[in-house]
Every structure is written in C-alpha cells, then in structure tokens.
Design a protein around this motif. Structure first.
Motif, PDB file in Angstrom:
ATOM      1  N   THR A 132       0.830  -1.221   0.000  1.00  0.00           N
ATOM      2  CA  THR A 132       0.000   0.000   0.000  1.00  0.00           C
ATOM      3  C   THR A 132       0.856   1.260   0.000  1.00  0.00           C
ATOM      4  O   THR A 132       0.540   2.241  -0.689  1.00  0.00           O
ATOM      5  N   ASN A 138      -5.116   3.821  -3.607  1.00  0.00           N
ATOM      6  CA  ASN A 138      -5.609   2.808  -2.687  1.00  0.00           C
ATOM      7  C   ASN A 138      -5.948   1.538  -3.473  1.00  0.00           C
ATOM      8  O   ASN A 138      -6.887   1.553  -4.273  1.00  0.00           O
ATOM      9  N   TYR A 176      -1.457  -7.625  -3.878  1.00  0.00           N
ATOM     10  CA  TYR A 176      -2.194  -7.095  -2.727  1.00  0.00           C
ATOM     11  C   TYR A 176      -3.532  -7.814  -2.567  1.00  0.00           C
ATOM     12  O   TYR A 176      -3.921  -8.195  -1.459  1.00  0.00           O
TER      13      TYR A 176
END
Length: 325
Positions: A132, A138, A176
């Motif tokens: 991140t 985001n 992620y």
C-alpha cells in the motif's frame, strides 16, 4: 424404525427445490395442510425473541426447546410414510447413517496451530501495508485502480489486469488482492471459528441448510468454516491430535462420471477410464475441437478444461440446455 433421523434431509429428499426447509416453515406448512381452513398453527418462540432483545430467560428458552421438539416429531411422523411411498426410504436410511459419521467428525473437530496462525497473519498484514505504501493509490478502491491504470470504466478484475501485461503497479495490485483475501477470508476468518478447546468444529451438510450451505446435487458441503475450501497456504495450520499422527488429504477423481460409466457401460467412457485419461479434458477436446492443449495452468487450455467439466456435471445433474448456451 430409525435410530437416527434428520427431518431436514427427509424434507430435502421429498422436494429438493422447496425454497424454505426451516423447521418453523415446515411445521406451519404441515399444520396448514392438516387444517380444514388451510390455516397453520402459530409458531411463536418467546425465549428466542427475548434473547434477541437482551433478556436471557431460561424458562422461556426451555419452552422454545419443547416447541421445536414437538414440531420435529410431527414432521417426522408426516415424512416417514411419504419416503416409503415414494421409494426413498433406503436413500434416507443411507443418508442418516452417513450423518452419524458427520456428527462425530464435527464433535471431534480440527486442531489449529493458533500461535502460528497469529504469526503468519501478522506477516501477511505487514506485506499488505508495505504494498500500500508503494502505490500512489488505494489498491482496495476499484475506482482508483481503474483511474491510475488507465482502464476508464472497464472492469478491474484479475483477467482485465493481467491483460495489461507488465504495466507499472499491476503486479502489486494483484499481489495485494491475493494477500488481502488470504488474510481476511482465511487467516482472520479461521480465527473466529476456533473454540476454547483450540479446535474448529465445522458443520458438514448433506442437504442445503438454513444458512445457505449445502448442495442440491447431494454432494457434501462444509461450513463454519468451510473445510473443503482451505487453500494450500492455510492447510499446514491444521495439526493432528493423538492418537492420530497425520492428516491425509484425498479427493475422488471424477467419481460421478466413473459411476455413470459403470451403470451405462458406455464404451467410450470405459475406454477413457481404462487409459487413465482426464474425462474433462476429453470432453473439452470434443466441444472445443482442440487437440493436445496445455490444460494444467490458467490460460486457453485451462479454460477449455473448465468448460468441459461444466458440461459434464451439467449433463450428470440434469441442467437445462440453455444453461450451457
């Protein structure tokens, strides 16, 4: 007489597509059918309602339990003759014998290495946080992902992102998502199901339950947590408890198709099985007219095998033609 009987399984056998198989609904349905005016009895559970409001009343809960017991017995008396008249008595007996084993498995539970779970969960969380911090957006926001990767209003699913190739940040976003799902769904998700004995006590379902688990095809399903869906990264957290010294993972290979081959004596199916061929691949070759494609990894060959598998099971379980169109 039955020594062990589950009314939910019986109701499912008699009408697998019936939308509401809950005890309350089945009892109301039964009493309505038996009533001259077609109006069923009420099914109030004051103890349950009081508990929801924060008032735990043991006496009321005892009355609720008596109500449930009465309803269960009345449904039992109604469905047993119907199972016999519809030729389903033997199937019900077999299912209830299997159910005894499943109840025992649930009671024994699966020991979880809680300490290792916590350690690895922290590692996953830190890696997610590190990714991140390296991104200017985001990764949880599909809108921001689409904006920074130049996708506009297009989808940001895995296939769409992979189609972008080696573009900056794509690999990080995919990584992620992988780690985030592993942490949230499996590590964090598993932790909430660990009881005071250090074990998870998963439910195993032969019929669709009140909680959305179970399969209409009769295949076994698992819930709270789903032990049939634990990824490789998590399986080592389950540890054997004495007198057991190991946990064996096994899977039947295309069992339904093998049973069909035995019953029908279809020469093509029998030949493929004798030659140890992948039956889903053979179907894929037939419907996709492809030869010798690499079916092991995701890609065209993998997708074609998936289509072959879908076609096989749709045929086995009687899906309508338009579901495959």
């Amino acid at each position: 007489a039955y020594v062990f009987f589950d009314v939910l399984i019986a109701v499912h056998l008699l009408n697998e597509s019936y939308p509401d198989k809950s005890l309350r609904h089945q009892y109301l349905k039964l009493t309505a059918e038996q009533s001259p005016d077609g109006v069923g009895e009420t099914y109030e559970k004051p103890g349950e309602e009081a508990a929801r409001a924060g008032n735990l009343n043991v006496n009321l809960l005892r009355e609720d339990a008596k109500r449930d017991t009465q309803a269960t017995y009345e449904i039992y008396r109604n469905v047993v003759p119907r199972l016999k008249s519809e030729g389903l008595e033997r199937v019900a007996r077999l299912d209830n014998e299997v159910l005894k084993v499943l109840v025992d498995i649930t009671a024994r539970g699966w020991k979880v290495d809680a300490e290792k779970l916590e350690e690895e969960a922290e590692v996953l969380l830190r890696e997610c946080e590190t990714i991140t911090t390296t991104l200017p957006f985001n990764p949880r926001s599909t809108k921001q992902v689409a904006q920074y990767l130049g996708l506009g209003d297009a989808s940001t699913d895995e296939a769409s992102l992979r189609s972008l190739g080696e573009r900056d940040w794509v690999k990080d976003v995919l990584r992620y998502r992988e780690l985030s799902k592993l942490y949230g769904t499996y590590y964090k998700g598993l932790k909430k199901w660990i009881y005071s004995d250090g074990k998870v006590h998963s439910w195993y379902n032969l019929a669709p339950s009140l909680f959305g688990s179970g399969t209409v095809t009769g295949r076994l399903s698992s819930s709270s947590p789903n032990m049939q869906n634990q990824p490789e990264e998590v399986r080592h957290l389950f540890i054997p408890t004495p007198p057991c010294t190991m946990i064996l993972v096994a899977d039947s290979s295309q069992l339904e198709l093998r049973m069909i081959a035995e019953v029908t004596q279809d020469p093509t199916l029998l030949q493929y099985i004798k030659e140890d061929r992948d039956l889903h691949v053979e179907t894929a070759k037939f419907i996709c007219t492809l030869k010798n494609e690499p079916y092991g990894n995701k890609g065209d060959g993998y997708d074609d095998r998936f289509d072959g598998k879908t076609s096989n099971f749709a045929w086995v379980y009687g899906a309508e033609w338009w579901k495959l169109a």
